[in-house]
Design a protein around this motif. Sequence first.
Motif, PDB file in Angstrom:
ATOM      1  N   ASP A 105       0.721  -0.908  -0.147  1.00  0.00           N
ATOM      2  CA  ASP A 105       0.141   0.362   0.602  1.00  0.00           C
ATOM      3  C   ASP A 105       1.108   1.269   0.083  1.00  0.00           C
ATOM      4  O   ASP A 105       0.270   2.425  -0.432  1.00  0.00           O
ATOM      5  N   GLN A 106       2.247   0.887   0.071  1.00  0.00           N
ATOM      6  CA  GLN A 106       3.028   2.231  -0.043  1.00  0.00           C
ATOM      7  C   GLN A 106       3.860   2.714  -1.130  1.00  0.00           C
ATOM      8  O   GLN A 106       4.290   3.974  -1.056  1.00  0.00           O
ATOM      9  N   VAL A 107       3.401   1.742  -2.372  1.00  0.00           N
ATOM     10  CA  VAL A 107       3.773   2.153  -3.101  1.00  0.00           C
ATOM     11  C   VAL A 107       2.561   2.469  -4.467  1.00  0.00           C
ATOM     12  O   VAL A 107       2.808   2.863  -5.906  1.00  0.00           O
ATOM     13  N   VAL A 108       1.722   1.758  -3.898  1.00  0.00           N
ATOM     14  CA  VAL A 108       0.317   2.102  -4.995  1.00  0.00           C
ATOM     15  C   VAL A 108      -0.385   3.426  -5.155  1.00  0.00           C
ATOM     16  O   VAL A 108       0.082   3.927  -3.747  1.00  0.00           O
ATOM     17  N   GLY A 109       0.195   3.732  -5.612  1.00  0.00           N
ATOM     18  CA  GLY A 109      -0.485   5.339  -5.685  1.00  0.00           C
ATOM     19  C   GLY A 109       0.954   6.410  -6.126  1.00  0.00           C
ATOM     20  O   GLY A 109       0.840   7.711  -6.606  1.00  0.00           O
ATOM     21  N   LYS A 110       1.461   5.625  -6.474  1.00  0.00           N
ATOM     22  CA  LYS A 110       3.811   7.004  -6.772  1.00  0.00           C
ATOM     23  C   LYS A 110       3.410   6.299  -8.482  1.00  0.00           C
ATOM     24  O   LYS A 110       2.660   5.510  -8.831  1.00  0.00           O
ATOM     25  N   ARG A 111       4.657   6.830  -8.624  1.00  0.00           N
ATOM     26  CA  ARG A 111       4.518   7.108 -10.306  1.00  0.00           C
ATOM     27  C   ARG A 111       6.503   6.049 -10.263  1.00  0.00           C
ATOM     28  O   ARG A 111       6.802   6.302  -9.758  1.00  0.00           O
ATOM     29  N   ALA A 112       5.971   5.210 -11.134  1.00  0.00           N
ATOM     30  CA  ALA A 112       7.271   4.685 -12.256  1.00  0.00           C
ATOM     31  C   ALA A 112       8.085   6.116 -12.144  1.00  0.00           C
ATOM     32  O   ALA A 112       7.510   6.549 -13.396  1.00  0.00           O
ATOM     33  N   ALA A 113       9.097   5.874 -11.343  1.00  0.00           N
ATOM     34  CA  ALA A 113      10.365   6.828 -12.067  1.00  0.00           C
ATOM     35  C   ALA A 113      11.446   6.204 -12.768  1.00  0.00           C
ATOM     36  O   ALA A 113      12.137   6.813 -14.043  1.00  0.00           O
ATOM     37  N   VAL A 114      10.913   4.845 -13.754  1.00  0.00           N
ATOM     38  CA  VAL A 114      11.739   3.997 -14.553  1.00  0.00           C
ATOM     39  C   VAL A 114      10.595   3.171 -15.268  1.00  0.00           C
ATOM     40  O   VAL A 114       9.341   2.698 -15.334  1.00  0.00           O
ATOM     41  N   GLU A 115      10.739   2.339 -16.352  1.00  0.00           N
ATOM     42  CA  GLU A 115       9.939   1.782 -17.152  1.00  0.00           C
ATOM     43  C   GLU A 115       9.735  -0.044 -16.481  1.00  0.00           C
ATOM     44  O   GLU A 115      11.074   0.059 -16.547  1.00  0.00           O
TER      45      GLU A 115
END
Length: 234
Positions: A105-115
Motif C-alpha cells: 500500500d506504500q507504493v500504490v498511488g506513486k509514479r513509476a520513475a523508470v519503465e
Amino acid sequence: MSKTKESTAVAERELPQPTGVAGPVSPPRVSARRRRPGVVALSLGLIAAGGAGVAVLLLQVGDRTQVVTVVRDVQVGQVLTEQDLGKASIALDPAVKAVHADDLDQVVGKRAAVELRPGSLLARSQVTKDSLVKPGEQLVPIGLKPEQIPATVLVPGQRVQLVHVPAQGQAETDKTSGSPPRTLPGRVVKASAAAPGTGVVVVDVATSADDGPTVAAWVSAGTLRLVLSAPGGR
C-alpha cells in the motif's frame, strides 16, 4: 618259520600304525582389529557436521519472503495501481532491495520513475511520489531522426539542451550574423526505442511553460537538435 616270512613280519612291526581317522581342519584364528578411539570420534564428528549442514540448507530453503512484483507494463510517470502489481514468495538475497508484500500500500498511488516490465521485482528506487512533470512545466514530444539525437541512450532525468538550427535557405543569413544558435533547457522524461525502418526516436522532454510552444514550433519545422548537458548541468 622261513626267512621270508620272518622278514615280512619284522617290516610290518616297524611301519607306523594309524592312530585314528583324521577330522576337518580348523581355519586359523584371526584376532579382531582393534579400533582406534580417534578414528571413531572423527567419523562421528563428520556425520554430525553433515547432518547440521543439511539442517541449515533446509532452513534456508524454507526461509522465503513475500515481495511485490510487476505483473504488467508500466510506463515512466504512470501512477501505479494494485492491478499493476502482484506478490511472490521467494528466497530473497539480502542484497536485493525489493519491496516487501506488507508494504504494497506504500507504493500504490506513486509514479513509476523508470519503465517497469512484467515479471520483475519492484524496488523502492523505481517509484517516486513526485510528478515527472513539475508545476510550471510542459511536456513536449519530440520526434528525432538518427542524425538529430546522440547515440547515447537517453534515460529519465537527463538534462538536455534543445538547439535551434537554421532551416534550408536560412543558413547563409545566420552565418553572416555571427550570433550563436538559440538553445533552451529541457529534461528527459521518457525516450522510446528507435522505430523500425526510420530509426526515429520519440523523446518526451519537460520544458518550462514559456518555452513549450517554442520547442513545439522547432519540432514542427524540423529545426531542432538535442544535445546532452554535462552531468549536473542545467
